[in-house]
Design a protein around this motif. Structure first.
Motif, PDB file in Angstrom:
ATOM      1  N   ASP A 186      23.758  21.811  -3.988  1.00  0.00           N
ATOM      2  CA  ASP A 186      24.327  22.451  -3.222  1.00  0.00           C
ATOM      3  C   ASP A 186      23.368  23.694  -2.414  1.00  0.00           C
ATOM      4  O   ASP A 186      22.438  24.039  -3.028  1.00  0.00           O
ATOM      5  CB  ASP A 186      25.457  23.430  -3.781  1.00  0.00           C
ATOM      6  CG  ASP A 186      26.634  22.434  -4.089  1.00  0.00           C
ATOM      7  OD1 ASP A 186      26.856  21.358  -3.757  1.00  0.00           O
ATOM      8  OD2 ASP A 186      27.265  23.188  -5.029  1.00  0.00           O
ATOM      9  N   LEU A 187      23.819  23.609  -1.076  1.00  0.00           N
ATOM     10  CA  LEU A 187      22.708  24.704  -0.251  1.00  0.00           C
ATOM     11  C   LEU A 187      23.030  26.035  -0.544  1.00  0.00           C
ATOM     12  O   LEU A 187      24.451  26.250  -0.581  1.00  0.00           O
ATOM     13  CB  LEU A 187      23.222  24.383   1.147  1.00  0.00           C
ATOM     14  CG  LEU A 187      22.510  25.409   2.224  1.00  0.00           C
ATOM     15  CD1 LEU A 187      20.770  24.705   1.964  1.00  0.00           C
ATOM     16  CD2 LEU A 187      22.889  24.918   3.604  1.00  0.00           C
ATOM     17  N   VAL A 188      22.078  26.856  -1.183  1.00  0.00           N
ATOM     18  CA  VAL A 188      22.308  28.284  -1.490  1.00  0.00           C
ATOM     19  C   VAL A 188      21.992  29.314  -0.319  1.00  0.00           C
ATOM     20  O   VAL A 188      22.806  30.241   0.053  1.00  0.00           O
ATOM     21  CB  VAL A 188      21.496  28.724  -2.621  1.00  0.00           C
ATOM     22  CG1 VAL A 188      21.806  29.995  -2.996  1.00  0.00           C
ATOM     23  CG2 VAL A 188      22.003  27.771  -3.949  1.00  0.00           C
ATOM     24  N   ASP A 189      20.917  28.940   0.490  1.00  0.00           N
ATOM     25  CA  ASP A 189      20.570  29.858   1.493  1.00  0.00           C
ATOM     26  C   ASP A 189      19.791  28.652   2.386  1.00  0.00           C
ATOM     27  O   ASP A 189      19.062  27.770   2.157  1.00  0.00           O
ATOM     28  CB  ASP A 189      19.433  30.847   0.778  1.00  0.00           C
ATOM     29  CG  ASP A 189      19.409  32.098   2.098  1.00  0.00           C
ATOM     30  OD1 ASP A 189      20.216  31.819   3.042  1.00  0.00           O
ATOM     31  OD2 ASP A 189      18.683  32.917   1.712  1.00  0.00           O
ATOM     32  N   ASN A 190      19.769  29.379   3.615  1.00  0.00           N
ATOM     33  CA  ASN A 190      19.256  28.592   4.843  1.00  0.00           C
ATOM     34  C   ASN A 190      18.638  29.398   5.832  1.00  0.00           C
ATOM     35  O   ASN A 190      19.368  30.216   6.431  1.00  0.00           O
ATOM     36  CB  ASN A 190      20.157  27.478   5.066  1.00  0.00           C
ATOM     37  CG  ASN A 190      19.457  26.500   6.301  1.00  0.00           C
ATOM     38  OD1 ASN A 190      18.126  26.069   6.268  1.00  0.00           O
ATOM     39  ND2 ASN A 190      20.327  25.995   7.218  1.00  0.00           N
ATOM     40  N   THR A 191      17.302  29.395   6.347  1.00  0.00           N
ATOM     41  CA  THR A 191      16.909  30.095   7.655  1.00  0.00           C
ATOM     42  C   THR A 191      17.421  29.317   8.768  1.00  0.00           C
ATOM     43  O   THR A 191      17.523  28.057   8.824  1.00  0.00           O
ATOM     44  CB  THR A 191      15.382  30.277   7.550  1.00  0.00           C
ATOM     45  OG1 THR A 191      14.616  28.887   7.557  1.00  0.00           O
ATOM     46  CG2 THR A 191      15.144  30.945   6.295  1.00  0.00           C
ATOM     47  N   ALA A 192      17.179  29.735   9.884  1.00  0.00           N
ATOM     48  CA  ALA A 192      17.715  29.164  11.116  1.00  0.00           C
ATOM     49  C   ALA A 192      16.811  27.929  11.531  1.00  0.00           C
ATOM     50  O   ALA A 192      17.305  26.995  12.194  1.00  0.00           O
ATOM     51  CB  ALA A 192      17.534  30.211  12.465  1.00  0.00           C
ATOM     52  N   GLY A 193      15.687  27.929  11.020  1.00  0.00           N
ATOM     53  CA  GLY A 193      14.701  26.871  11.533  1.00  0.00           C
ATOM     54  C   GLY A 193      14.890  25.461  10.457  1.00  0.00           C
ATOM     55  O   GLY A 193      14.227  24.394  10.721  1.00  0.00           O
ATOM     56  N   PHE A 194      15.673  25.363   9.650  1.00  0.00           N
ATOM     57  CA  PHE A 194      15.967  24.082   8.785  1.00  0.00           C
ATOM     58  C   PHE A 194      17.251  23.736   8.974  1.00  0.00           C
ATOM     59  O   PHE A 194      18.388  24.203   9.313  1.00  0.00           O
ATOM     60  CB  PHE A 194      16.067  24.779   7.471  1.00  0.00           C
ATOM     61  CG  PHE A 194      15.660  23.359   6.316  1.00  0.00           C
ATOM     62  CD1 PHE A 194      14.424  23.346   5.947  1.00  0.00           C
ATOM     63  CD2 PHE A 194      16.804  22.863   5.801  1.00  0.00           C
ATOM     64  CE1 PHE A 194      14.340  22.175   5.114  1.00  0.00           C
ATOM     65  CE2 PHE A 194      16.562  21.977   5.059  1.00  0.00           C
ATOM     66  CZ  PHE A 194      15.375  21.367   4.830  1.00  0.00           C
ATOM     67  N   TYR A 195      17.273  22.346   9.352  1.00  0.00           N
ATOM     68  CA  TYR A 195      18.445  21.539   9.656  1.00  0.00           C
ATOM     69  C   TYR A 195      18.998  20.878   8.607  1.00  0.00           C
ATOM     70  O   TYR A 195      18.252  20.081   7.691  1.00  0.00           O
ATOM     71  CB  TYR A 195      18.192  20.691  10.765  1.00  0.00           C
ATOM     72  CG  TYR A 195      17.403  21.626  12.030  1.00  0.00           C
ATOM     73  CD1 TYR A 195      18.271  22.078  12.766  1.00  0.00           C
ATOM     74  CD2 TYR A 195      15.953  21.656  12.138  1.00  0.00           C
ATOM     75  CE1 TYR A 195      17.774  23.013  13.791  1.00  0.00           C
ATOM     76  CE2 TYR A 195      15.400  22.516  13.092  1.00  0.00           C
ATOM     77  CZ  TYR A 195      16.255  22.840  14.124  1.00  0.00           C
ATOM     78  OH  TYR A 195      15.772  23.592  15.072  1.00  0.00           O
ATOM     79  N   ILE A 196      20.476  20.798   8.474  1.00  0.00           N
ATOM     80  CA  ILE A 196      20.991  20.087   7.505  1.00  0.00           C
ATOM     81  C   ILE A 196      21.638  18.995   8.005  1.00  0.00           C
ATOM     82  O   ILE A 196      22.419  18.849   8.944  1.00  0.00           O
ATOM     83  CB  ILE A 196      22.026  20.999   6.719  1.00  0.00           C
ATOM     84  CG1 ILE A 196      21.403  22.360   6.235  1.00  0.00           C
ATOM     85  CG2 ILE A 196      22.854  20.093   5.545  1.00  0.00           C
ATOM     86  CD1 ILE A 196      20.580  21.936   5.124  1.00  0.00           C
ATOM     87  N   GLY A 197      21.275  17.757   7.356  1.00  0.00           N
ATOM     88  CA  GLY A 197      21.911  16.481   8.027  1.00  0.00           C
ATOM     89  C   GLY A 197      23.361  15.940   7.424  1.00  0.00           C
ATOM     90  O   GLY A 197      23.875  16.719   6.411  1.00  0.00           O
ATOM     91  N   ARG A 198      23.760  15.012   7.483  1.00  0.00           N
ATOM     92  CA  ARG A 198      25.146  14.558   7.060  1.00  0.00           C
ATOM     93  C   ARG A 198      25.088  14.398   5.514  1.00  0.00           C
ATOM     94  O   ARG A 198      26.001  14.254   4.801  1.00  0.00           O
ATOM     95  CB  ARG A 198      25.736  13.431   7.842  1.00  0.00           C
ATOM     96  CG  ARG A 198      25.932  13.602   9.255  1.00  0.00           C
ATOM     97  CD  ARG A 198      26.385  12.480  10.028  1.00  0.00           C
ATOM     98  NE  ARG A 198      24.935  11.727  10.152  1.00  0.00           N
ATOM     99  CZ  ARG A 198      25.093  10.439  10.666  1.00  0.00           C
ATOM    100  NH1 ARG A 198      26.145   9.928  11.278  1.00  0.00           N
ATOM    101  NH2 ARG A 198      24.173   9.692  10.824  1.00  0.00           N
ATOM    102  N   ASN A 199      23.592  13.656   5.215  1.00  0.00           N
ATOM    103  CA  ASN A 199      23.656  13.271   3.831  1.00  0.00           C
ATOM    104  C   ASN A 199      22.058  13.624   3.390  1.00  0.00           C
ATOM    105  O   ASN A 199      21.329  14.201   4.309  1.00  0.00           O
ATOM    106  CB  ASN A 199      23.769  11.980   3.514  1.00  0.00           C
ATOM    107  CG  ASN A 199      23.287  10.937   4.506  1.00  0.00           C
ATOM    108  OD1 ASN A 199      22.262  11.169   4.723  1.00  0.00           O
ATOM    109  ND2 ASN A 199      23.959   9.995   5.002  1.00  0.00           N
TER     110      ASN A 199
END
Length: 615
Positions: A186-199
């Motif tokens: 699972d995603l815990v933390d994310n900066t604005a510059g990182f992109y999450i796809g559909r899978n």
């Protein structure tokens, strides 16, 4: 975890690291379709991580551990294991000109690593931290069960041994953590510059960047996550992964590193051949291992035979010139490691604050000292290496025989040397006559006065220390050694003494494994003197200690007691193979067996570490 288990795992990993990425490409093809949290693992491709023509990586601000080689020949014998058939893309044997480096950071240091992938350089970089307590728990129990545990490794079990992973794309990062219940990350933390796809596959493709020259440190636009800016002790790996057009994972890089929590032990940079090299720590450890390996460039050969069971599939040889190789057996276990006779020495200790390495039988010259020290739950206390010298024993000067004027009363343990004339700064050895040696245990006294003097030495073997002087722990023998001088001056020197093997056994210790220290009473406390073992015969061990002055002395034992059993000890019987290396029966044909741990880690940990799902 016992020392036996830990040592087995360490040496197994040594064989794995230098062998398993033995081809420019290594394929693992599955015999049936398989999806792991959204990513296809039917075909897995591994780059040759340690071939400089394929990839390079450099850790900055870290200490490096490396075995010196002029060439490293590597061989893989493919086979079907764990539902996968391992094949290569042409070359079965490849050669490297250096051994892979192993990076060690001190606690609180930031990660700083530079990556250069030279073939198909696009991938997503990640940093993974493993949970050493969970690894320790997994490896706990009887070492003989280790093989079966490796057989039963699953993707989920390995993922449960991780703490977290950080994925990067050059401008941002994301933290992911394994969800044990949902069997995913699972995603815990994310900066604005990182992109999450559909899978996961899409996430990896979106964030893959060129790693032809990628520097992972605080200079990134998003900086480093706090846990990598000031790293805590533990076991880590830098991994680069991409996916092919079918969604199968491709591993471009796997670079492990360690963060330690303690300082290195103290030891002498030069040791006389035959003496023990003593490592002294300023803390107690759970387990510590040390290896002395002569500092030459070896022609190394490593192989992994996937047609064999895991315990017999690894083999590493360190060849030098035409010297005969000796198999390294630890706890009577065959670990597949061979080195030249007279060019290595190994020791381990547990629940102590010191470790002794024997130099008996070693060639003279420079050696690399490799050290690995652990706390509870495999916490990495200290990993490191250093160069030490093994020197030739200095010939003992022929002592001048005692002249007349000495005094000795048989059976009293008291002896007076004759009056001797000694020049300023001269080391003068006074040898005891045989009767005095038998009665006092003192073989000789060396005096070194600051001024020219006449000196007489009185030696008394004590049955008891004076009431005002406390008895040091582990005392075997005590003496009073005093000087009569023609003028007041300072006198340093050496004391050569012997202890009967029966005396040592009577205290519950093994005379062949014990460490003896001579201590001196300085008027208020006992101080340890530099003491070395000089030899033995059928009845006695002989020692020599340096002293800044003369007073009361006590020989004490510095070792864990070994009680003498009433029956012969059952350990290491000459006709019995320890359970730890007894092969287990071959599993049924459909039994899932993982034969090489590194492939399991790369496939199991590496693949699913990148499962960057949306919340």
């Amino acid at each position: 975890m016992s020392i036996k288990q830990l040592l087995f795992v360490l040496l197994l990993l040594l064989s794995i690291v230098c062998t398993c990425e033995a081809q420019t490409y290594l394929y693992a093809e599955r015999d049936s379709p398989n999806m792991v949290a959204g990513i296809n693992v039917t075909v897995i491709r591994f780059f040759d991580f340690y071939n400089n023509s394929v990839a390079e990586f450099s850790f900055y601000g870290a200490n490096k551990i490396q075995i010196p080689v002029e060439r490293l020949d590597r061989t893989v014998f493919p086979s079907k294991k764990a539902h996968y058939y391992f094949t290569t893309t042409g070359l079965t044997n490849t050669t490297l000109t250096s051994f892979p480096e192993f990076a060690v950071y001190e606690k609180g240091k930031p990660l700083d690593v530079r990556i250069r992938i030279k073939q198909d350089e696009y991938a997503m970089p990640l940093v993974v931290r493993f949970n050493n307590s969970k690894i320790s728990d997994f490896l706990g129990g009887d070492v003989s069960e280790l093989k079966n545990k490796i057989k039963n490794l699953t993707i989920v079990k390995i993922l449960e041994m991780t703490d977290y992973a950080y994925a990067f794309n050059g401008s941002g990062w994301a933290e992911v953590k394994f969800n044990k219940t949902a069997k995913r990350f699972d995603l815990v933390d994310n900066t604005a510059g990182f992109y999450i796809g559909r899978n996961v596959t899409e996430t990896i493709r979106i964030n893959s960047i060129s790693l032809s020259d990628f520097w992972l440190n605080n200079s990134l636009p998003s900086g480093l996550p706090g846990e990598l800016e000031s790293m805590n002790p533990g076991y880590y790996a830098f991994i680069a992964i991409s996916v092919d057009q079918h969604g199968n994972p491709t591993f471009k890089l796997f670079a492990p590193f360690i963060v330690i929590s303690k300082s290195k032990p103290s030891f002498s940079s030069s040791t006389v051949k035959g003496d023990n090299l003593i490592l002294k720590y300023n803390y107690n450890f759970n387990a510590s291992f040390a290896l002395l390996l002569k500092k030459v460039n070896y022609h190394a050969k490593s192989e992994i035979d996937l047609r064999k069971e895991v315990a017999k599939s690894m083999k590493v040889e360190l060849n030098y010139e035409s010297k005969e190789l000796e198999e390294v057996k630890v706890f009577d276990m065959d670990i597949g490691l061979y080195a030249p006779k007279g060019m290595f020495s190994y020791a381990h200790e547990s629940d102590e604050d010191s470790l002794a390495l024997s130099t008996a039988g070693l060639e003279e010259g420079e050696y690399i000292l490799y050290i690995a020290t652990f706390g509870d739950n495999l916490e990495p206390y200290y990993f490191g290496s250093a160069v030490v010298s093994i020197t030739a024993p200095q010939p003992t000067p022929t002592p001048r025989r005692p002249a007349g004027g000495g005094g000795y009363i048989f059976g009293t343990g008291i002896f007076y040397t004759p009056l001797e004339y000694v020049k300023a700064g001269e080391s003068y050895e006074i040898e005891m006559p045989p009767l005095a040696v038998n009665d006092t245990g003192i073989v000789s006294i060396t005096v070194k006065p600051q001024d020219t003097i006449n000196v007489r030495v009185k030696i008394e073997r004590l049955k008891d220390l004076p009431p005002e002087i406390p008895k040091p722990e582990g005392m075997v023998a005590a003496w009073s050694i005093s000087l009569t001088l023609s003028k007041e001056t300072s006198v340093s020197g050496k004391i050569k003494f012997r202890l009967g093997m029966d005396e040592i056994r009577a205290k519950g210790f093994d005379p062949n494994a014990v460490t003896i220290i001579l201590m001196k009473w300085d008027g208020s406390k006992w101080i340890e003197l530099p003491t070395r073992f000089v030899g033995s015969d059928d009845k006695f061990n002989y020692y020599e200690a340096e002293t800044p002055s003369f007073s009361y002395f006590a020989a004490v034992i510095k070792a864990a007691p070994t009680p003498t059993p009433t029956t012969p000890p059952p350990t290491t019987p000459p006709v019995t193979t320890p359970p730890a290396i007894t092969p287990t029966p071959a599993p049924a044909p459909d039994y899932t067996e993982i034969a090489i741990a590194i492939v399991a880690i790369l496939v199991i940990v590496g693949t699913t570490i990148y499962l960057l799902r949306r919340r």
